[in-house]
Motif scaffolding. Sequence first.
Motif, mmCIF file in Angstrom:
data_model
loop_
_atom_site.group_PDB
_atom_site.id
_atom_site.type_symbol
_atom_site.label_atom_id
_atom_site.label_comp_id
_atom_site.label_asym_id
_atom_site.label_seq_id
_atom_site.Cartn_x
_atom_site.Cartn_y
_atom_site.Cartn_z
ATOM 1 N N LEU A 181 2.669 13.971 -9.442
ATOM 2 C CA LEU A 181 3.645 15.060 -9.480
ATOM 3 C C LEU A 181 4.257 15.197 -10.873
ATOM 4 C CD1 LEU A 181 5.338 17.213 -8.039
ATOM 5 C CD2 LEU A 181 6.935 15.386 -7.380
ATOM 6 N N ALA A 182 4.577 14.069 -11.498
ATOM 7 C CA ALA A 182 5.149 14.103 -12.848
ATOM 8 C C ALA A 182 4.177 14.720 -13.841
ATOM 9 C CB ALA A 182 5.529 12.682 -13.285
ATOM 10 N N LEU A 183 2.891 14.380 -13.700
ATOM 11 C CA LEU A 183 1.884 14.956 -14.586
ATOM 12 C C LEU A 183 1.771 16.460 -14.374
ATOM 13 C CD1 LEU A 183 -0.434 14.622 -16.624
ATOM 14 C CD2 LEU A 183 -1.949 14.130 -14.687
ATOM 15 N N LEU A 214 0.827 -1.199 0.000
ATOM 16 C CA LEU A 214 0.000 0.000 0.000
ATOM 17 C C LEU A 214 0.864 1.253 0.000
ATOM 18 C CD1 LEU A 214 -2.846 1.145 0.062
ATOM 19 C CD2 LEU A 214 -2.799 1.004 2.552
ATOM 20 N N ARG A 215 1.970 1.220 0.742
ATOM 21 C CA ARG A 215 2.884 2.368 0.733
ATOM 22 C C ARG A 215 3.459 2.601 -0.660
ATOM 23 N NH1 ARG A 215 4.853 0.365 5.669
ATOM 24 N NH2 ARG A 215 6.691 -0.454 4.619
ATOM 25 N N ALA A 220 3.923 5.638 -5.435
ATOM 26 C CA ALA A 220 4.040 5.694 -6.895
ATOM 27 C C ALA A 220 2.919 6.530 -7.501
ATOM 28 C CB ALA A 220 4.017 4.278 -7.474
ATOM 29 N N GLY A 221 1.715 6.422 -6.938
ATOM 30 C CA GLY A 221 0.602 7.229 -7.441
ATOM 31 C C GLY A 221 0.853 8.718 -7.259
ATOM 32 N N LEU A 254 7.956 4.747 -12.392
ATOM 33 C CA LEU A 254 6.841 4.861 -11.454
ATOM 34 C C LEU A 254 5.658 3.995 -11.886
ATOM 35 C CD1 LEU A 254 6.938 8.698 -10.725
ATOM 36 C CD2 LEU A 254 7.453 6.853 -9.113
ATOM 37 N N VAL A 255 5.395 3.929 -13.170
ATOM 38 C CA VAL A 255 4.302 3.084 -13.661
ATOM 39 C C VAL A 255 4.584 1.622 -13.349
ATOM 40 C CG1 VAL A 255 3.200 2.209 -15.771
ATOM 41 C CG2 VAL A 255 3.497 4.666 -15.450
ATOM 42 N N ALA A 256 5.843 1.196 -13.497
ATOM 43 C CA ALA A 256 6.202 -0.192 -13.189
ATOM 44 C C ALA A 256 5.992 -0.494 -11.713
ATOM 45 C CB ALA A 256 7.652 -0.447 -13.596
ATOM 46 N N VAL A 257 6.422 0.432 -10.838
ATOM 47 C CA VAL A 257 6.247 0.239 -9.397
ATOM 48 C C VAL A 257 4.768 0.244 -9.036
ATOM 49 C CG1 VAL A 257 6.685 1.242 -7.126
ATOM 50 C CG2 VAL A 257 8.506 1.205 -8.838
#
Length: 334
Positions: free
Chosen positions: A98-100, A86-87, A92-93, A156-159
């Motif tokens: 933030l990247a967006l 969950l962490r 990652a979400g 981040l998408v992979a994580v």
Amino acid sequence: MGIVARDDVLALRLTLLCAHVAPDVPLLTTLFDRTSGRKLHDALPAVEIISPSALAARDLSAHCARAGARAVPWHRSRLQLVDGALRLLVGAGLGLGLALGLETAASMLALHEGFVDAVYLSARTVATVAAAPEAVHGPAWFKLFSAANMLASLALVAVFTAALVRRVSRPRLTTIWGPCAAPAYDHVLVVGLGQVGFRLGQALRAQGIPVLAVERDPTAPCVRLARKAGIPVAIARGDDRHTLQRLRIERCAVVVAATSDDLVNVSVGLAASDLAPDIAVVMRLGDGEIAAETESLLHLGAISDAHRIAAEALAAALKHLAVRTGPDTTEDDQ
């Protein structure tokens, strides 16, 4: 007749045998499991059932109240993420968000896009679908930033995907919101989710006291029942210092060591008192000698002698049974 056994299966078998052989003899039996006790009472209403786990949980709950555990509104206890998957999922979400946001701001600044168009094109970039067509004619700093942002988003998408698969593929014992959200402040940390720990958690929840349970065995029967009961559970060793630090023991109101192993409970008490000396500690102990030694030498906190509590309840119940049925029809078989 009294039937006392640590094993519910043995107690149930002896109760059924005695009821069959001597149906007119009053029976008193001990059963830890509440469902078994209810079913037995439905089948044999004359059998009086005592639950040692319920008695121990009631005493531990009283110790928690005396130690300062109080009902706390959910918004005051706040939340903490105790599950590793969950962490990762939340982290990652947030990273993708933030990247967006950064990509959107950079697109609006460098390419002079409107907000909606910038969000749309940035989402394509963050999702590594395609970069904005206008990026080819953009400034060099934007190209470098967009490329780095795309690579970071790919990781981040992979994580995020791995954490999501892990969360979906196994029981979710804690959540971000709702009754199974793990409290972060002013809660009772219950180490050991056996029959006693589970019933203690139920009693605390009924009083509005936030609770977080720690259980080392993910296959323990009460872990499966905890989600329905609204008890958040962290799968870890409760006597491990790293676990207690990760669960922010210094923010608890009370720490309860409620496992079935006296020495593990003492170990939890030692670790808790060392990491957070001001936190109240309550320990479930069944061995009279260990309880006496711990109380006289270590002074770790309040002690609930489970065996003494059960023995006193059994003695009172047998005395009541003897008065009700007469001395000639009652015997104590232990």
